[in-house]
Design a protein around this motif. Structure first.
Motif, short mmCIF file in Angstrom:
data_model
loop_
_atom_site.label_atom_id
_atom_site.label_comp_id
_atom_site.label_asym_id
_atom_site.label_seq_id
_atom_site.Cartn_x
_atom_site.Cartn_y
_atom_site.Cartn_z
N GLY A 233 34.37 115.52 -7.80
CA GLY A 233 34.09 114.18 -8.30
C GLY A 233 35.26 113.24 -8.06
O GLY A 233 36.04 113.39 -7.12
N LEU A 234 35.42 112.26 -8.95
CA LEU A 234 36.45 111.24 -8.79
C LEU A 234 37.69 111.50 -9.62
O LEU A 234 38.71 110.83 -9.43
CB LEU A 234 35.88 109.86 -9.19
CG LEU A 234 34.69 109.35 -8.37
CD1 LEU A 234 34.19 108.04 -8.94
CD2 LEU A 234 35.08 109.18 -6.90
N THR A 235 37.63 112.47 -10.53
CA THR A 235 38.72 112.58 -11.49
C THR A 235 39.29 113.99 -11.64
O THR A 235 40.00 114.27 -12.60
CB THR A 235 38.26 112.11 -12.89
OG1 THR A 235 37.11 112.89 -13.29
CG2 THR A 235 37.89 110.64 -12.86
N SER A 236 39.01 114.89 -10.71
CA SER A 236 39.56 116.23 -10.84
C SER A 236 39.53 116.95 -9.50
O SER A 236 38.94 116.46 -8.53
CB SER A 236 38.79 117.06 -11.88
OG SER A 236 37.44 117.21 -11.49
N ALA A 237 40.20 118.09 -9.46
CA ALA A 237 40.27 118.89 -8.24
C ALA A 237 40.41 120.36 -8.62
O ALA A 237 40.72 120.70 -9.76
CB ALA A 237 41.45 118.45 -7.38
N VAL A 238 40.20 121.22 -7.63
CA VAL A 238 40.33 122.67 -7.83
C VAL A 238 41.31 123.21 -6.79
O VAL A 238 41.24 122.84 -5.62
CB VAL A 238 38.97 123.37 -7.69
CG1 VAL A 238 39.14 124.88 -7.78
CG2 VAL A 238 37.99 122.89 -8.75
N TYR A 239 42.21 124.07 -7.25
CA TYR A 239 43.15 124.75 -6.36
C TYR A 239 42.79 126.23 -6.33
O TYR A 239 42.81 126.90 -7.36
CB TYR A 239 44.59 124.57 -6.85
CG TYR A 239 45.06 123.14 -6.82
CD1 TYR A 239 45.76 122.63 -5.73
CD2 TYR A 239 44.79 122.28 -7.89
CE1 TYR A 239 46.19 121.31 -5.70
CE2 TYR A 239 45.21 120.96 -7.87
CZ TYR A 239 45.91 120.48 -6.77
OH TYR A 239 46.33 119.17 -6.75
#
Length: 280
Positions: A233-239
């Motif tokens: 989305g616009l407000t998070s990420a996954v590593y």
């Protein structure tokens, strides 16, 4: 990243000396979770704690001194610290990974990747994402994006692989003049031996990476496993650092790169022709 390396070394030294986590915690008079967090780079490395642990693990004075020096370096703010107000929490790790990577591979379906954006193009992209931001705050974000690109000029610059969707190149960002300047930058990048640029045309159809933007990082240090970054989305990420996840994404990157090379074997000529369209 240095904190991750040192945390892993602390764990190796503890296990090599036969010291249990609980015993290390007792030596420091802390909870065993503190030891785990230090080893997993979840907290800063307090120098007194590190000294005490290294002595407990039987490390010599010379090695202790070297380790402490690195711990102090790991605790120092990164180059991006002055830009911390422009960095969302979920993206700070990305900048650190990018700075320390030996290889960076990017798939970008929407915009030209940040490391290859011109200042004018970056400003237009950031303004679209933050339409209500004051001009000063907007320029601060632009400064950060341009500053990130300095790593490509370093003697030990990472190898950069970029796969761009045709849509990212045909999306008019900032007007014809901005796009011509951006095409010039990409034409230059396509001729750089340290950069591999691939373009996936619309005609290539579906492929394994169509899920969205992703970046793959590989590092020089043996303690650091490969990491994949994906946006949510616009407000998070996954590593992702688990091997099955990394392998799956790396395979998708490889497949789409091969597909792009098949359809556009000469990206530089493609970009020159596209630039002419923006000159009309």
């Amino acid at each position: 990243m240095l904190r991750i390396i040192l945390g892993k070394r602390l764990k190796e030294l503890r296990e090599g000396s036969g010291v249990r986590v609980d015993d290390a915690a007792k030596a420091l008079r802390v909870n065993h979770l503190t030891i785990r967090r230090m080893e997993n780079a979840q907290v800063g490395l307090k120098v007194p704690y590190v000294k005490e642990l290294l002595r407990l693990y039987g490390v010599g004075d010379a090695e202790i001194g070297e380790f402490i020096s690195m711990a102090e370096q790991a605790n120092a703010p990164g180059w991006w610290y002055p830009f911390r107000d422009a960095l969302p929490d979920w993206f700070r790790a990305y900048v650190s990974l990018e700075t320390d990577a030996q290889v960076i591979r990017v798939y970008e379906p929407h915009y030209v990747t940040g490391l290859l954006q011109t200042r004018d193009y970056a400003r237009a992209v950031i303004r679209a994402g933050f339409p209500n931001a004051p001009e000063e705050a907007l320029e601060h974000r632009v400064d950060l994006r341009v500053r990130r690109q300095a790593l490509l000029e370093q003697p030990d610059a990472p190898t950069l692989w970029v796969v761009l969707e045709e849509a990212a190149l045909r999306r008019d960002v900032g007007g014809a003049e901005v796009m011509r300047g951006q095409m010039d930058r990409l034409i230059e990048a396509a001729g750089d031996p340290s950069i591999t640029l691939r373009i996936v045309p619309m005609a290539a159809g579906a492929h394994p990476a169509t899920g969205g933007h992703l970046t793959y990082f590989r590092f020089r240090e043996r303690e650091l496993q490969d990491i994949v970054y994906t946006e949510v989305g616009l407000t998070s990420a996954v590593y992702l650092d688990q091997r099955p996840d990394v392998v799956t994404h790396l395979e998708a990157l490889t497949r789409v790169s091969l597909l792009a090379a098949e359809y556009v074997p000469d990206p530089q000529t493609y970009l020159m022709n596209l630039r002419k369209e923006y000159a009309r």
